[in-house]
Design an enzyme around this catalytic site. Structure first.
Site, PDB file in Angstrom:
ATOM      1  CG  ASN A 171      -0.676  -0.255   2.569  1.00 12.61           C
ATOM      2  OD1 ASN A 171       0.846  -0.715   2.556  1.00 12.61           O
ATOM      3  ND2 ASN A 171      -1.157   0.228   3.517  1.00 12.61           N
ATOM      4  CB  CYS A 206      -5.311  -1.771  -1.835  1.00  8.53           C
ATOM      5  SG  CYS A 206      -6.206  -0.561  -0.641  1.00  8.53           S
ATOM      6  CD  GLU A 247      -4.900  -6.453  -1.335  1.00  5.22           C
ATOM      7  OE1 GLU A 247      -4.850  -4.890  -1.184  1.00  5.22           O
ATOM      8  OE2 GLU A 247      -6.205  -6.526  -0.286  1.00  5.22           O
TER       9      GLU A 247
HETATM   10  N1  THU Z   1      -5.535  -1.491   2.800  1.00  4.38           N
HETATM   11  C1  THU Z   1      -4.876  -2.273   1.235  1.00  4.38           C
HETATM   12  O1  THU Z   1      -3.431  -2.485   0.865  1.00  4.38           O
HETATM   13  N2  THU Z   1      -5.116  -3.185   1.031  1.00  4.38           N
HETATM   14  C2  THU Z   1      -6.371  -3.886   1.746  1.00  4.38           C
HETATM   15  O2  THU Z   1      -7.311  -5.052   0.802  1.00  4.38           O
HETATM   16  C3  THU Z   1      -7.239  -3.383   2.632  1.00  4.38           C
HETATM   17  C4  THU Z   1      -6.805  -1.772   3.063  1.00  4.38           C
HETATM   18  C5  THU Z   1      -4.925  -0.636   3.141  1.00  4.38           C
HETATM   19  C6  THU Z   1      -5.068   1.302   2.738  1.00  4.38           C
HETATM   20  C7  THU Z   1      -4.601   1.620   3.748  1.00  4.38           C
HETATM   21  O3  THU Z   1      -3.482   2.156   2.600  1.00  4.38           O
HETATM   22  C8  THU Z   1      -4.238   1.057   4.735  1.00  4.38           C
HETATM   23  O4  THU Z   1      -4.276   0.002   4.197  1.00  4.38           O
HETATM   24  C9  THU Z   1      -5.786   0.996   5.519  1.00  4.38           C
HETATM   25  O5  THU Z   1      -5.991   0.912   5.196  1.00  4.38           O
END
Ligand code: THU
Length: 142
Positions: free
Chosen positions: A52, A63, A65
């Site tokens: 992220n 994110c 993913e």
């Molecule tokens: N986040 C991800 O990278 N993947 C997810 O599926 C859930 C959320 C990140 C986004 C943000 O930077 C942090 O986690 C908190 O929401």
């Protein structure tokens, strides 16, 4: 059209994928949430990682993913077999709604494995996380 059946990757392959996501997580840029996430996508026998990447303008954060998906697409892969997600949590972290939609684009039957700190795992398919998905078939006839 029914989705093609996809063979589940072996335990050794899944272990490698989770390890890659865990290594990647160290690169997460998450100064605002403090929630570090690493993702690893298996596509055509190769592994693509992402983390992220947050921003002072919060909604611009991306994110793990979706960054891993972009890396795979950049390498010419548009069919994914599995994705591993490792976050800073004692519970396995499932992909957010937006990431479910993006992952669905590249493999509705893809295996999703989330591993918590401490090693507890949860597994799903993308289809089970995003039933009745909006996809290319939803507007093809227009
Ligand atoms: N986040 C991800 O990278 N993947 C997810 O599926 C859930 C959320 C990140 C986004 C943000 O930077 C942090 O986690 C908190 O929401």
């Amino acid at each position: 059209m029914s989705p093609a059946r996809v063979a589940k990757p072996s335990k050794a392959v899944i272990d490698d994928l989770v390890a890659a996501a865990r290594r990647a997580r160290k690169r997460a840029y998450a100064p605002y949430s403090g929630f570090h996430v690493g993702a690893a996508i298996l596509a055509g026998g190769r592994i693509f990682t992402g983390v992220n990447v947050e921003n002072a303008s919060y909604p611009l954060s991306v994110c793990a993913e979706r960054n891993a998906a972009a890396a795979a697409v950049m390498a010419g892969k548009t069919s994914f077999e599995a994705v591993a997600v490792v976050a800073d949590d004692t519970e396995p972290t499932p992909p957010c709604g937006g990431c479910r939609q993006v992952l669905h684009e590249f493999g509705p039957q893809m295996l999703v494995v989330a591993e918590a700190d401490g090693g507890r795992r949860a597994e799903w398919t993308v289809s089970s996380l995003l039933p009745a998905a909006f996809d290319s078939a939803s507007f093809r006839d227009r």
